[in-house]
Design a protein around this motif. Structure first.
Motif, PDB file in Angstrom:
ATOM      1  N   SER A   1       0.867  -1.245  -0.016  1.00 52.62           N
ATOM      2  CA  SER A   1      -0.092   0.046  -0.037  1.00 52.62           C
ATOM      3  C   SER A   1       0.839   1.287  -0.014  1.00 52.62           C
ATOM      4  O   SER A   1       1.897   1.417   0.866  1.00 52.62           O
ATOM      5  CB  SER A   1      -0.870   0.063   1.220  1.00 52.62           C
ATOM      6  N   LEU A   2       0.633   2.217  -0.823  1.00 55.34           N
ATOM      7  CA  LEU A   2       1.195   3.590  -0.846  1.00 55.34           C
ATOM      8  C   LEU A   2       0.649   4.460   0.063  1.00 55.34           C
ATOM      9  O   LEU A   2      -0.713   4.656  -0.319  1.00 55.34           O
ATOM     10  CB  LEU A   2       1.367   4.076  -2.360  1.00 55.34           C
ATOM     11  N   ILE A   3       1.251   4.870   1.034  1.00 56.35           N
ATOM     12  CA  ILE A   3       0.715   6.073   1.662  1.00 56.35           C
ATOM     13  C   ILE A   3       1.239   7.233   1.944  1.00 56.35           C
ATOM     14  O   ILE A   3       2.596   7.423   2.004  1.00 56.35           O
ATOM     15  CB  ILE A   3       0.509   5.564   3.408  1.00 56.35           C
ATOM     16  N   LYS A   4       0.416   8.426   1.892  1.00 59.29           N
ATOM     17  CA  LYS A   4       0.966   9.904   2.009  1.00 59.29           C
ATOM     18  C   LYS A   4       0.674  10.418   3.388  1.00 59.29           C
ATOM     19  O   LYS A   4      -0.250  10.465   3.610  1.00 59.29           O
ATOM     20  CB  LYS A   4       0.439  10.609   0.716  1.00 59.29           C
ATOM     21  N   ASP A   5       1.903  10.444   4.030  1.00 60.99           N
ATOM     22  CA  ASP A   5       1.847  10.987   5.321  1.00 60.99           C
ATOM     23  C   ASP A   5       1.505  12.680   5.354  1.00 60.99           C
ATOM     24  O   ASP A   5       1.367  13.259   4.512  1.00 60.99           O
ATOM     25  CB  ASP A   5       3.012  11.040   6.146  1.00 60.99           C
ATOM     26  N   PRO A   6       0.933  13.227   6.431  1.00 61.79           N
ATOM     27  CA  PRO A   6       0.311  14.541   6.438  1.00 61.79           C
ATOM     28  C   PRO A   6       1.442  15.605   5.983  1.00 61.79           C
ATOM     29  O   PRO A   6       0.987  16.449   5.514  1.00 61.79           O
ATOM     30  CB  PRO A   6      -0.103  14.608   7.747  1.00 61.79           C
ATOM     31  N   ASN A   7       2.752  15.257   6.336  1.00 65.49           N
ATOM     32  CA  ASN A   7       3.758  16.047   5.926  1.00 65.49           C
ATOM     33  C   ASN A   7       4.256  16.045   4.630  1.00 65.49           C
ATOM     34  O   ASN A   7       5.248  16.622   4.182  1.00 65.49           O
ATOM     35  CB  ASN A   7       5.062  15.915   6.959  1.00 65.49           C
ATOM     36  N   GLY A   8       3.575  15.183   3.810  1.00 68.82           N
ATOM     37  CA  GLY A   8       3.897  15.225   2.256  1.00 68.82           C
ATOM     38  C   GLY A   8       4.851  14.021   1.934  1.00 68.82           C
ATOM     39  O   GLY A   8       5.046  13.677   0.813  1.00 68.82           O
TER      40      GLY A   8
END
Length: 345
Positions: free
Chosen positions: A3-10
């Motif tokens: 799974s590719l996940i983007k964190d809140p900090n980008g």
């Protein structure tokens, strides 16, 4: 599987379940979305091949082999790749030294010395054991900033970055790097006009009149009025190169002799030069081969060839005795004046 996940900090990360059933994380940092998606597809392909016990395809294997060591280690930590053998790690010191040694037989001493300064600078800055694969554009920019803080001239920084780019292009061709870290690290050269000078012929004649002997009178005349490079061309001049009857001089060009058809040039025996050549001829010992005495040639040609010969100090003293205003780059502007006159500029 992944799974590719983007964190809140980008930043991006990939959560993946490896074949042994454990969950691993591969941190990618801040990347363009397309790059992160490309990583995601490749990680899924890695997991698929490992689960099936099949070798990786050519494209995937090539991508894995060309990954910078730091990123490859993240895949190793996630059990998606095997650790690279220590023998495949190429480090800065041995790589740059080997690059330089391979060029010594083919290039002039002055070129080798200029490259040696860059090799020494990079090795001192990065460390001889620093992996070539770890040299990033950020490191290249830090090297540029280091040269600025060391007080090097803009043109010197510009040239050294050019040399570094040449060296790391070689690393890229050998597949040690996916990209040249110095490709876009540039520095504006200095303004040459700030050091430009025009030396009047009358001032040159006054300097010649205050020279200590015939050799210095001739050396200055050959440089300013015939455009010979000092010391390499002047000290390489033989009496057989002087064609008195036809009024010509065949000038040997040590700096350019490695280029086809550039080992010499033919120039007129200028009226401003002839008296000083005739004076030297009248005083030359019987059987002399070179125009300048061997003691001058020996002192001018040291362990670094013609480079590094100190003729500037004596010329500065002569200029001072002649009470002429001193200009920058003393010998250089003699040569440039002659080149400009011949070109008609």
């Amino acid at each position: 599987m992944a799974s590719l996940i983007k964190d809140p900090n980008g930043s991006f990360r990939i959560e993946v379940v490896v074949p042994d059933g454990s969950r691993k994380r591969v941190r990618l940092g801040k990347l363009p979305v397309k790059t992160a998606e490309s990583w995601h597809r490749r990680v899924e392909a890695l997991v698929s091949d490992l689960a099936a016990g099949e070798p990786h395809g050519r494209d995937l294997a090539s991508w894995l082999a060309e990954l910078p060591l730091k990123l490859h280690e993240r895949l190793v930590k996630a059990r998606l790749a095997d650790r690279r053998a220590a023998s495949t790690t190429v480090t800065v010191g041995p790589f740059l030294t080997a690059w330089l040694e391979a060029r010594k037989p083919e290039y002039k001493v002055a070129s080798v010395r200029a490259w040696q300064q860059v090799v020494d600078g990079l090795t001192e800055f990065l460390g001889t054991a620093f992996s070539i694969a770890e040299v990033t554009p950020e490191k290249a920019e830090e090297f540029r900033q280091r040269m600025i803080s060391d007080g090097l001239r803009p043109t010197t920084i510009h040239k050294r970055l050019q040399h570094a780019r040449l060296m790391f292009d070689h690393a890229k061709r050998k597949k040690l790097l996916a990209e040249n870290p110095f490709e876009y690290v540039r520095h504006r050269p200095g303004d040459a006009s700030e050091r430009r000078a025009y030396v009047e012929a009358a001032d040159v004649r006054r300097v010649i009149d205050h020279a200590p002997n015939q050799d210095w009178r001739l050396l200055i005349a050959l440089s300013r009025f015939a455009g010979l490079r000092v010391p390499s061309e002047a000290m390489s001049l033989r009496w057989q190169d002087i064609d008195w009857d036809r009024g010509r001089i065949t000038v040997p060009c040590p700096k350019l002799e490695h280029l086809a058809g550039r080992g010499y040039r033919v120039i007129p025996l200028f009226a401003d030069v002839r008296p000083y050549l005739e004076e030297a001829w009248d005083r030359a010992p019987e059987g002399a081969e070179y125009v300048f005495a061997e003691e001058y040639r020996r002192r001018a040609h040291g362990k670094h060839g013609w480079a590094g010969c100190n003729l500037r100090s004596t010329l500065e003293k002569i200029i001072k005795r002649a009470k002429v205003s001193q200009w920058t780059r003393l010998w250089h502007w003699f040569f440039r004046h002659f080149s400009g006159r011949v070109a008609g500029v």
